[in-house]
Design a protein around this motif. Sequence first.
Motif, PDB file in Angstrom:
ATOM      1  N   GLU A  65      54.377  30.549  51.007  1.00  0.00           N
ATOM      2  CA  GLU A  65      52.962  30.550  51.374  1.00  0.00           C
ATOM      3  C   GLU A  65      52.521  31.922  51.881  1.00  0.00           C
ATOM      4  OE1 GLU A  65      53.034  27.286  54.099  1.00  0.00           O
ATOM      5  OE2 GLU A  65      52.370  25.837  52.588  1.00  0.00           O
ATOM      6  N   GLU A  66      53.403  32.564  52.635  1.00  0.00           N
ATOM      7  CA  GLU A  66      53.117  33.909  53.133  1.00  0.00           C
ATOM      8  C   GLU A  66      52.940  34.889  51.972  1.00  0.00           C
ATOM      9  OE1 GLU A  66      55.269  37.220  56.083  1.00  0.00           O
ATOM     10  OE2 GLU A  66      56.432  35.567  55.233  1.00  0.00           O
ATOM     11  N   ASN A  68      52.118  34.128  48.906  1.00  0.00           N
ATOM     12  CA  ASN A  68      50.938  33.756  48.131  1.00  0.00           C
ATOM     13  C   ASN A  68      49.676  34.385  48.715  1.00  0.00           C
ATOM     14  OD1 ASN A  68      49.842  32.407  45.878  1.00  0.00           O
ATOM     15  ND2 ASN A  68      49.153  30.707  47.171  1.00  0.00           N
ATOM     16  N   GLU A  69      49.617  34.487  50.031  1.00  0.00           N
ATOM     17  CA  GLU A  69      48.486  35.137  50.688  1.00  0.00           C
ATOM     18  C   GLU A  69      48.404  36.608  50.287  1.00  0.00           C
ATOM     19  OE1 GLU A  69      46.078  34.033  52.628  1.00  0.00           O
ATOM     20  OE2 GLU A  69      46.765  31.942  52.576  1.00  0.00           O
ATOM     21  N   ARG A  75      42.861  34.369  45.087  1.00  0.00           N
ATOM     22  CA  ARG A  75      42.257  34.411  46.419  1.00  0.00           C
ATOM     23  C   ARG A  75      41.560  35.751  46.626  1.00  0.00           C
ATOM     24  NH1 ARG A  75      46.657  31.359  50.382  1.00  0.00           N
ATOM     25  NH2 ARG A  75      46.960  29.548  49.022  1.00  0.00           N
ATOM     26  N   SER A  78      43.098  38.177  49.198  1.00  0.00           N
ATOM     27  CA  SER A  78      44.526  38.490  49.140  1.00  0.00           C
ATOM     28  C   SER A  78      44.724  40.006  49.117  1.00  0.00           C
ATOM     29  CB  SER A  78      45.166  37.867  47.905  1.00  0.00           C
ATOM     30  OG  SER A  78      44.694  38.483  46.726  1.00  0.00           O
TER      31      SER A  78
END
Length: 330
Positions: A65-66, A68-69, A75, A78
């Motif tokens: 998840e980290e 992916n940010e 996003r 991002s």
Amino acid sequence: MNFCMKNDLILVFILIISMSDSVFGQEKRYSFEKGLMGSPFKLVVYAANDSIAELAAAKAFGRVEELNEIMSDYRDGSEINRLSAQSGSGKWVPVSKDLFEILDISLSVSKKTKGAFDVTLGPVVQMWRHATRKGIFPAQEEIAAAMQKTGYSKMKLNRKASSVLLTQKGMRLDIGGLGKGFAAEEAIKEVKKLGITSAMMDAGGKIVLTNPPPGTDGWNINISNGSDSLKALKLSNISLATSGPTYRYMEYNGVRYSHIVDPVTGIGLLFHVRTTAICPNGTISDALATAFSVAGIEKTKKMVRKFPGTTVWLVERKGDRVAEWNTIKQ
């Protein structure tokens, strides 16, 4: 109670604990799954107890998840999209260790494959995503305009400063071709920190394996050529990635175009069926599954030599027949 009796009871208590550890402390198989980066991420670990296994899953998925940010081009905020937004500005942009590492790997693969893998294809990928949703084939002028904004030579890296320069305005980076492999590698690193030695992370077909499950000589992995042939392998301490247009493609006027775009034409591959790359590193195996798909069988035969320890199974259509080439040992 006298002193001797107390000592006897203590010894009995220690013996019971030791017996409990030997009976109940054996590593058990635990499986966890979570939707991340648009795909199911499945983690299998062999751990001594529920607590360690659950902590491993939390750490592994948290790491994904980290990342992916940082790496998601879906996003707006991002890090990779903020970098792309500064393309053509003439500025060297400092980036995080994670983003620099994955871009450094991608640039190396691009050079070794002569552009068969290219993370600067973002404008073309965005165009095809829109076209697929609308069911409309892009005009040649639109393809040409998107292609003008691509080219891995337009991405410059400064290793000392961990900074990136995108030389042309309108560039957009897309690391979908190796991001899941990188995330799987990083997730396994988190698991190893907890002392777990047998683990598997499957990131939507991008798989990273550590030591075999206890009492076995390897992880049981089945790979397919996309139709009627199947290989059952026992693997450990290795990574593999499989790519094919089975689920992601665009069909227009009876022609199926793969989601993998040819960096030369800007159009989805027409003849690719299935590619599996097995490598020591999950990021590289993910990237090579894409690169070899683009290159095709004959070019891959030469290209694979630049990646020691790599084996491949490549399937493509040639006219009315299907051609296969593989170096995988069963």
